[in-house]
Scaffold this motif. Structure first.
Motif, short mmCIF file in Angstrom:
data_model
loop_
_atom_site.label_atom_id
_atom_site.label_comp_id
_atom_site.label_asym_id
_atom_site.label_seq_id
_atom_site.Cartn_x
_atom_site.Cartn_y
_atom_site.Cartn_z
N GLU A 47 0.84 -1.19 0.00
CA GLU A 47 0.00 0.00 0.00
C GLU A 47 0.89 1.25 0.00
OE1 GLU A 47 -3.95 1.46 2.51
OE2 GLU A 47 -2.74 -0.21 3.24
N PRO A 48 1.58 1.51 -1.11
CA PRO A 48 2.63 2.53 -1.12
C PRO A 48 2.14 3.96 -0.90
CG PRO A 48 2.26 1.68 -3.33
CD PRO A 48 1.51 0.79 -2.40
N VAL A 49 0.86 4.20 -1.10
CA VAL A 49 0.27 5.51 -0.78
C VAL A 49 -0.99 5.22 0.03
CG1 VAL A 49 -0.69 7.65 -1.69
CG2 VAL A 49 1.17 6.50 -2.93
N TYR A 63 10.15 4.93 -3.60
CA TYR A 63 11.15 5.85 -4.15
C TYR A 63 10.60 6.68 -5.30
CZ TYR A 63 15.62 7.55 -5.94
OH TYR A 63 16.65 8.37 -6.36
N ALA A 64 10.05 6.04 -6.31
CA ALA A 64 9.59 6.76 -7.51
C ALA A 64 8.50 7.76 -7.16
CB ALA A 64 9.11 5.78 -8.57
N ASP A 65 7.61 7.38 -6.24
CA ASP A 65 6.50 8.27 -5.87
C ASP A 65 7.00 9.46 -5.06
OD1 ASP A 65 4.76 6.51 -7.11
OD2 ASP A 65 4.38 5.38 -5.28
N ALA A 340 12.91 8.24 4.21
CA ALA A 340 13.58 7.11 4.86
C ALA A 340 13.07 5.79 4.30
CB ALA A 340 13.35 7.17 6.37
N SER A 341 11.78 5.73 3.98
CA SER A 341 11.22 4.53 3.36
C SER A 341 11.67 4.41 1.91
CB SER A 341 9.70 4.58 3.45
OG SER A 341 9.12 3.50 2.75
N ALA A 342 11.62 5.52 1.17
CA ALA A 342 12.04 5.52 -0.23
C ALA A 342 13.47 5.04 -0.38
CB ALA A 342 11.89 6.92 -0.82
N ASN A 343 14.32 5.38 0.57
CA ASN A 343 15.74 4.99 0.51
C ASN A 343 15.96 3.50 0.73
OD1 ASN A 343 16.54 7.62 0.03
ND2 ASN A 343 16.96 8.07 2.18
N THR A 362 24.42 4.78 -4.32
CA THR A 362 23.99 5.23 -2.99
C THR A 362 23.67 6.72 -2.95
OG1 THR A 362 24.54 5.17 -0.64
CG2 THR A 362 26.35 5.63 -2.15
N ALA A 363 24.34 7.51 -3.80
CA ALA A 363 24.08 8.96 -3.80
C ALA A 363 22.73 9.31 -4.40
CB ALA A 363 25.20 9.69 -4.55
N ASP A 364 21.98 8.31 -4.88
CA ASP A 364 20.62 8.55 -5.36
C ASP A 364 19.63 8.75 -4.22
OD1 ASP A 364 21.52 8.23 -7.92
OD2 ASP A 364 20.52 6.33 -8.30
N HIS A 365 20.09 8.58 -2.98
CA HIS A 365 19.16 8.68 -1.85
C HIS A 365 18.45 10.03 -1.83
CE1 HIS A 365 21.56 11.52 0.53
NE2 HIS A 365 22.63 10.84 0.16
N LEU A 366 17.32 10.06 -1.15
CA LEU A 366 16.48 11.25 -1.11
C LEU A 366 16.53 11.94 0.26
CD1 LEU A 366 13.41 9.85 -3.07
CD2 LEU A 366 15.25 11.32 -3.94
#
Length: 767
Positions: A47-49, A63-65, A340-343, A362-366
């Motif tokens: 249930e990503p959203v 991540y994408a959302d 934190a979840s997206a990462n 790893t530098a793609d983190h948000l």
């Protein structure tokens, strides 16, 4: 919303049922406070959203959302980013009014176009050249605080070091006079509780009292700074800019940024540093690896920010009806976007729950956000964390966590760091007691995003095996017997061989994680890498390796495959043939070489791919008829080729009328070096960040972007690997890479920033 979620009696604002997990979600206590990513694993999976009745927010976890929400400033406003998540009591409001508290919009929560206008006006202090002025101060402070601890044997790093230094650095960065620093320190934490926490009504009054005093005192300090705004401090620079742009940099804006800047630069870095050290000390093997190889520090800091960053979530307001992750979001909805979840989203990060300091992306983190509102101070935070880690791993490599301690966190939705971090060590084992040189720094790291070239793991040569005349196979394993990373057909590794770095395709069993295999041709006219392998490398030797990485990815949905290899180009093609056979896909394999004796893997190819194999030794008079090979490619077929440039050029010419058919991997790069006398300068518009970056004739797009703090990963920087690819929105690209196919170049939708440029005019990039 998952249709399988049981109805709880509550409904979202759109009328959809709320699942039991969503109804129970509480960001102020329980699992979310301990580990936000783990607490939301159920959401990422099912249930990503979802709508949180307790919070009154839509929660976004993939991540994408999350990245979609960050980048779309026209649909999602940051206006509520600093809104108090718990309604303020009348008593607290009265207390704030007593101090004329008038916190205004800042760079964090301001909408366009005002936000970008101010951001551009105030950006210079965050450019890498300007940040360099602060590095000696950060190093000096870190050494002074560590000097106080190093002989004690035990310390609470949060209380005794990590809370103090980032605050002092923040105050110096802003340009706050020394005599005012102690007072401002006292007020800083109240702002976090006031905005993101859940204080009780009684606590709200006390918090409001501290916030009001903070506001009032910050104004007095700002007035003092106006008297001589000549230093490198950000507020001093802003005061100077106010004289040029009084309508953009206003008095109220400066006052708000003064206060917000202290909090932003202080608490996030303090918490991130504590999270990082706890994470590494809990993963002792990784800690010891970093102690032994300090060049890993920049990537380790980035991986810690991804794995356990201090910014867990941000908030946004929907300005119109929209959808996120397929879920309808109504106008006026509030969103909690959980970085934190997206990462930890496995859709973007391989093995996301592993602490992998060699991770390529790893530098793609948000953790720093993304797009127009990405954290301006990210490179200052990186600088501090790298210096902390370098000093601790050098001076206290034997430090460990005090056993049995319980980690607690200030209850809030967005910022996360332990209240205390107790460590211990034996002072008698301090390296500087045996060698005074251990007190001196070993490395100084370039500012900005980590350099992928430093993230190299040690591997042992398990075997060196002759494969053909002038070709040997290397079998590589982990020195400690640990599994090596998984890889896919077409992947390669970079081997660091003395002073040389060379790329070699993987050609072993992709299912075997205990070892990796490459084949190396002895190039008599080469630059020395192959000579190193053939003449010096022996079983038992240890070398460094980066990767695996795959920029020659096998697309597995084609109707038929034609594989073409010339000479040592058989290595990635062999892995592709193995994969296609395993998948049961139809394929043919054409393999050309000078003589059978110089062609590697012939026996294995005959054994495993005999029905599909066609071999062309030139000395036997067998020639590879490329026109016939291409003519035989059926509708829906794809061609994958690796070999000498003349082979690849011929294939490109033969498939010019259908460029989407051919996929190649090159051995070398040509025509990618800059000749400033022939290049033209141009501007690059960054659509997601709202910036304009000038690219001089003597600079690549990649380096121009990095100079202003825009993170773009890179590796070979020769146009071979594809690491620095960015999306192109507008403008004509002068493609100079060896990565994109002819069809991809014709589409003009992406480019390699390390070598390609604008053909005419400028470019607009999705950054």
């Amino acid at each position: 919303m998952s249709s399988g979620c049981p109805f709880t009696g509550a409904a979202s604002p759109t009328g959809c049922p709320v699942s039991a997990e969503a109804a129970a979600f509480d960001p102020f206590e329980g699992p979310y406070q301990v580990d936000p990513a783990e607490a939301l694993r159920w959401s990422r999976d099912r249930e990503p959203v979802f709508w949180s009745p307790r919070l009154g927010y839509w929660v976004v976890t993939r991540y994408a959302d999350v990245k979609q929400v960050f980048r779309d400033v026209e649909t999602f406003s940051p206006a509520i980013a600093l809104e108090k998540i718990t309604p303020v009591s009348p008593e607290a409001e009265a207390t704030l009014r007593k101090y004329d508290y008038a916190m205004n919009r800042t760079l964090v929560n301001e909408d366009e176009p005002a936000h970008m206008e101010r951001r551009r006006a105030l950006m210079k202090s965050f450019e890498l050249d300007e940040l360099a002025h602060h590095e000696p101060m950060v190093r000096r402070l870190t050494q002074e605080y560590l000097d106080r601890l190093v002989d004690k044997g035990e310390a609470d790093l949060v209380d005794e070091m990590l809370w103090e230094i980032p605050l002092t650095v923040a105050l110096h960065f802003l340009g706050v006079p020394e005599e005012d620093m102690d007072t401002l320190r006292q007020y800083s934490i109240a702002h976090t509780v006031n905005t993101w926490g859940r204080p009780s009504p009684a606590e709200q009054v006390a918090v409001a009292e501290a916030v009001g005093k903070f506001w009032q005192y910050a104004g007095k300090v700002l007035d003092k700074m106006r008297q001589n705004p000549s230093g490198h401090g950000w507020m001093e620079y802003a005061i100077r800019r106010q004289k040029e742009l009084p309508d953009v940099v206003t008095d109220s804006y400066l006052h708000s940024m003064m206060m917000a800047g202290i909090v932003a630069a202080h608490e996030t870095t303090a918490n991130a540093s504590a999270n990082m050290l706890r994470l590494l000390l809990e993963n002792r093997a990784v800690w010891e690896e970093v102690c032994a190889n300090p060049s890993l520090i920049p990537n380790t800091v980035e991986e810690a920010l991804r794995h356990a960053g201090s910014v867990a979530a941000w908030r946004r307001l929907a300005l119109k009806d929209t959808t996120v992750g397929g879920v309808a979001i109504p106008k006026g909805a509030k969103l909690l976007i959980v970085s934190a979840s997206a990462n930890h989203d496995e859709r973007h990060f391989e093995n996301p729950d592993d602490l992998d300091v060699y991770r390529a992306n790893t530098a793609d983190h948000l953790t720093f956000g993304y797009g127009a509102h990405q954290c301006m101070g990210k490179n200052l935070a990186r600088m501090e964390m790298r210096i902390f880690l370098e000093e601790f791993t050098r001076r206290l490599p034997h430090m460990e966590l005090v056993p049995g301690q319980t980690f607690t966190y200030l209850p809030n939705t967005s910022f996360r760091g332990p209240d205390h971090l107790r460590v211990r060590w034996d002072p008698a084992q301090n390296p500087e007691r045996r060698d005074a040189a251990a007190r001196e720094p070993r490395l100084s790291f370039p500012l900005g995003a980590p350099n992928k070239q430093d993230a190299a793991r040690v591997v042992r040569v398990a075997a060196v095996t002759p494969l053909a005349e002038g070709i040997v196979g290397l079998t590589l394993e982990d020195p400690r017997g640990r599994p090596l990373p998984r890889w896919s057909a077409g992947a390669h590794v970079d081997l660091l061989l003395g002073e040389y770095v060379r790329m070699y395709s993987l050609c072993g069993d992709a299912e075997d994680c205990s070892r990796l295999q490459v084949a190396v041709l002895h190039e008599r006219t080469g630059r020395g890498g192959s000579a190193y392998v053939h003449e010096r490398l022996k079983p038992g030797d240890e070398i460094r390796m980066r990767g695996p990485k795959n920029h020659f990815l096998l697309r597995e949905d084609a109707a038929h495959y034609t594989l073409v290899a010339g000479g040592i180009g058989i290595t990635p093609v062999l892995a592709m043939a193995d994969r296609l056979k395993r998948l049961g896909k139809p394929y043919v394999l054409h393999y050309a070489g000078r003589r059978r004796a110089t062609m590697a893997f012939l026996d294995r190819l005959a054994r495993d791919h005999g029905d599909a194999l066609h071999v062309y030794p030139a000395d036997e008079g067998r020639r590879l008829d490329l026109p016939a090979v291409i003519a035989a490619v059926p509708e829906g077929g794809q061609v994958y080729a690796c070999g000498p440039e003349r082979l690849l050029d011929a294939l490109a010419a033969l498939t010019a009328d259908r460029p989407d058919v051919l996929h190649v991997e090159h051995f070398t790069a040509t025509g990618t070096s800059l000749d400033p006398s022939r290049e033209i300068a141009f501007d690059v518009q960054l659509a997601d960040s709202g910036l304009t970056v000038h690219v001089p004739a003597d600079q690549t797009v990649l380096h121009a972007l990095r100079a202003v703090g825009v993170d773009v990963p890179s590796d070979c920087e020769e146009g071979l690997c594809g690491s620095c690819e960015v999306a192109v929105i507008d403008g004509e690209v002068d493609h100079r890479d060896k990565v994109l196919t002819a069809a991809e170049r014709a589409e003009n939708r992406r480019m390699m920033t390390c070598c390609s440029r604008a053909r005419a005019g400028g470019l607009t990039l999705a950054l």
